[in-house]
Scaffold this active site. Sequence first.
Site, PDB file in Angstrom:
ATOM      1  N   SER A   1       0.840  -1.203   0.000  1.00 35.40           N
ATOM      2  CA  SER A   1       0.000   0.000   0.000  1.00 35.40           C
ATOM      3  C   SER A   1       0.871   1.248   0.000  1.00 35.40           C
ATOM      4  CB  SER A   1      -0.917   0.017   1.239  1.00 35.40           C
ATOM      5  OG  SER A   1      -0.148   0.165   2.403  1.00 35.40           O
ATOM      6  N   GLY A   2       0.218   2.386  -0.056  1.00 31.68           N
ATOM      7  CA  GLY A   2       0.849   3.679   0.151  1.00 31.68           C
ATOM      8  C   GLY A   2       2.132   3.894  -0.629  1.00 31.68           C
ATOM      9  N   ILE A   3       3.163   4.291   0.088  1.00 28.06           N
ATOM     10  CA  ILE A   3       4.442   4.663  -0.530  1.00 28.06           C
ATOM     11  C   ILE A   3       5.089   3.456  -1.198  1.00 28.06           C
ATOM     12  CG2 ILE A   3       6.800   5.405   0.046  1.00 28.06           C
ATOM     13  CD1 ILE A   3       5.445   7.258   2.215  1.00 28.06           C
TER      14      ILE A   3
ATOM     15  N   ASP B   1       5.148  -7.787   1.416  1.00 28.14           N
ATOM     16  CA  ASP B   1       4.381  -7.140   2.484  1.00 28.14           C
ATOM     17  C   ASP B   1       3.944  -8.231   3.441  1.00 28.14           C
ATOM     18  OD1 ASP B   1       2.859  -4.123   2.496  1.00 28.14           O
ATOM     19  OD2 ASP B   1       2.001  -5.641   3.847  1.00 28.14           O
TER      20      ASP B   1
ATOM     21  N   VAL C   1       8.761  -8.181   8.159  1.00 23.08           N
ATOM     22  CA  VAL C   1      10.102  -7.628   8.390  1.00 23.08           C
ATOM     23  C   VAL C   1      10.495  -7.608   9.868  1.00 23.08           C
ATOM     24  CG1 VAL C   1      10.031  -6.197   6.294  1.00 23.08           C
ATOM     25  CG2 VAL C   1       9.390  -5.199   8.505  1.00 23.08           C
TER      26      VAL C   1
ATOM     27  N   TYR D   1       8.400   6.070  17.634  1.00 25.59           N
ATOM     28  CA  TYR D   1       8.458   6.140  16.166  1.00 25.59           C
ATOM     29  C   TYR D   1       9.654   6.992  15.720  1.00 25.59           C
ATOM     30  CZ  TYR D   1       6.846   7.158  11.385  1.00 25.59           C
ATOM     31  OH  TYR D   1       6.754   7.285  10.017  1.00 25.59           O
TER      32      TYR D   1
ATOM     33  N   THR E   1      -1.516   8.681   2.789  1.00 26.53           N
ATOM     34  CA  THR E   1      -1.589   7.224   2.610  1.00 26.53           C
ATOM     35  C   THR E   1      -2.575   6.692   3.645  1.00 26.53           C
ATOM     36  OG1 THR E   1       0.077   6.685   4.278  1.00 26.53           O
ATOM     37  CG2 THR E   1       0.900   7.155   2.055  1.00 26.53           C
TER      38      THR E   1
HETATM   39  N1  LIG Z   1       2.605   8.574   5.125  1.00 22.28           N
HETATM   40  C1  LIG Z   1       3.405   9.451   5.751  1.00 22.28           C
HETATM   41  O1  LIG Z   1       3.054  10.620   6.002  1.00 22.28           O
HETATM   42  C2  LIG Z   1       4.787   9.031   6.143  1.00 22.28           C
HETATM   43  C3  LIG Z   1       5.644  10.039   6.632  1.00 22.28           C
HETATM   44  C4  LIG Z   1       6.933   9.686   6.996  1.00 22.28           C
HETATM   45  C5  LIG Z   1       7.350   8.379   6.879  1.00 22.28           C
HETATM   46  N2  LIG Z   1       6.497   7.432   6.399  1.00 22.28           N
HETATM   47  C6  LIG Z   1       7.014   6.072   6.302  1.00 22.28           C
HETATM   48  O2  LIG Z   1       6.744   5.557   5.013  1.00 22.28           O
HETATM   49  C7  LIG Z   1       6.660   4.138   5.079  1.00 22.28           C
HETATM   50  C8  LIG Z   1       5.406   3.685   4.357  1.00 22.28           C
HETATM   51  O3  LIG Z   1       4.287   4.219   5.028  1.00 22.28           O
HETATM   52  P1  LIG Z   1       2.893   4.497   4.297  1.00 22.28           P
HETATM   53  O4  LIG Z   1       2.506   5.880   4.651  1.00 22.28           O
HETATM   54  O5  LIG Z   1       2.938   4.087   2.876  1.00 22.28           O
HETATM   55  O6  LIG Z   1       1.943   3.550   5.160  1.00 22.28           O
HETATM   56  P2  LIG Z   1       1.036   2.301   4.754  1.00 22.28           P
HETATM   57  O7  LIG Z   1       0.398   1.885   6.045  1.00 22.28           O
HETATM   58  O8  LIG Z   1       0.161   2.646   3.600  1.00 22.28           O
HETATM   59  O9  LIG Z   1       2.097   1.209   4.271  1.00 22.28           O
HETATM   60  C9  LIG Z   1       2.884   0.455   5.158  1.00 22.28           C
HETATM   61  C10 LIG Z   1       2.943  -0.965   4.637  1.00 22.28           C
HETATM   62  O10 LIG Z   1       3.842  -1.706   5.490  1.00 22.28           O
HETATM   63  C11 LIG Z   1       3.261  -2.978   5.698  1.00 22.28           C
HETATM   64  N3  LIG Z   1       3.766  -3.584   6.933  1.00 22.28           N
HETATM   65  C12 LIG Z   1       3.441  -3.273   8.204  1.00 22.28           C
HETATM   66  N4  LIG Z   1       4.076  -4.099   9.056  1.00 22.28           N
HETATM   67  C13 LIG Z   1       4.834  -4.932   8.299  1.00 22.28           C
HETATM   68  C14 LIG Z   1       5.704  -5.996   8.593  1.00 22.28           C
HETATM   69  N5  LIG Z   1       5.924  -6.404   9.871  1.00 22.28           N
HETATM   70  N6  LIG Z   1       6.327  -6.638   7.582  1.00 22.28           N
HETATM   71  C15 LIG Z   1       6.110  -6.257   6.294  1.00 22.28           C
HETATM   72  N7  LIG Z   1       5.265  -5.264   5.949  1.00 22.28           N
HETATM   73  C16 LIG Z   1       4.642  -4.609   6.949  1.00 22.28           C
HETATM   74  C17 LIG Z   1       1.769  -2.728   5.769  1.00 22.28           C
HETATM   75  O11 LIG Z   1       1.012  -3.917   5.547  1.00 22.28           O
HETATM   76  C18 LIG Z   1       1.582  -1.681   4.689  1.00 22.28           C
HETATM   77  O12 LIG Z   1       1.291  -2.266   3.424  1.00 22.28           O
HETATM   78  C19 LIG Z   1       6.719   3.775   6.568  1.00 22.28           C
HETATM   79  O13 LIG Z   1       8.021   3.357   6.901  1.00 22.28           O
HETATM   80  C20 LIG Z   1       6.389   5.079   7.254  1.00 22.28           C
HETATM   81  O14 LIG Z   1       6.950   5.164   8.548  1.00 22.28           O
HETATM   82  C21 LIG Z   1       5.233   7.729   6.033  1.00 22.28           C
END
Ligand SMILES: NC(=O)c1ccc[n+]([C@@H]2O[C@H](COP(=O)([O-])OP(=O)(O)OC[C@H]3O[C@@H](n4cnc5c(N)ncnc54)[C@H](O)[C@@H]3O)[C@@H](O)[C@H]2O)c1
Length: 257
Positions: A23-25, A44, A68, A158, A193
Amino acid sequence: MTVEPWASQRLDGKLAVITGAGSGIGREVALFFAAAGAQVVASDIDGNAARETAALVGAAGHVVPADVSDRLSIERLADAAEAIAPIALWVNVAGVGAAASLCDVTPDLYDRVTRINMDGVFWGCAAAARRMIPRKGGAIINISSNAADQPIPTLSVYAMTKAAVNMLTRSLAAELGPHGIRVNGVAPGFTLTGMTAPDRLTDEERAALIARNAARSPLGAVGEPCDIAQAVLYLASDAGRFVTGQTLRVNGGVAMP
Ligand SMILES: NC(=O)c1ccc[n+]([C@@H]2O[C@H](COP(=O)([O-])OP(=O)(O)OC[C@H]3O[C@@H](n4cnc5c(N)ncnc54)[C@H](O)[C@@H]3O)[C@@H](O)[C@H]2O)c1
């Protein structure tokens, strides 16, 4: 080197492993990498979500579910990817958010966040490097966060994990550079996201959330996953061949460390 600017960002013939690609990023990075010509292993903990990403990617997409927070699961992911092709690129995206005041942080929450956000990135880097070193080449990109640059109440665990990721990126850049491996990070600011703006929000709540976060940026904007994916593509590709040990802030100018 004289190339067309866009050609330096191609990833043809390269295999990329992307954690958190469901998902997301992570999903957006998978789509950008595939558009640049890479084969993509979408990984994932949510296997169905990873399969959806691979389906969106098309013929260049592969699926290997992995958790992970479990080092052996990461090793199995690396082995499965190598069975497809040598791993050239590894992107540690998987992460979880967690808001709790210091005195409300339970051991379970602490363990979960540190094991996924910090240990998962560490062992992901190790799994990638062990396979890249003999081939003398590769690139690793770690997704950090603006939270590592700005102290925010309730985000201590975090933020701590993301600050650790920044230092890991620098340490490994120094260690792996002589092996032809670049290690960089991308620290997103508030990006839309499922983590930050879940579907359950009403339209009004979503608009207020965006307005609140946009107001913190000199650009008056919040990020979209494509903003982060483009930075990851730059660092993964030959366009970033002289860049290592850096964490690129893609945050709308909210923090300028
Ligand atoms: N969205 C933001 O504003 C933001 C800002 C700064 C950093 N981030 C970082 O970006 C990254 C992606 O976040 P996102 O916003 O796309 O969130 P998201 O929740 O859409 O995506 C995170 C993904 O990680 C997967 N995941 C969770 N635990 C896991 C595990 N144990 N093993 C494997 N996969 C696992 C989830 O299933 C999910 O698909 C993260 O590291 C987050 O900390 C996001």
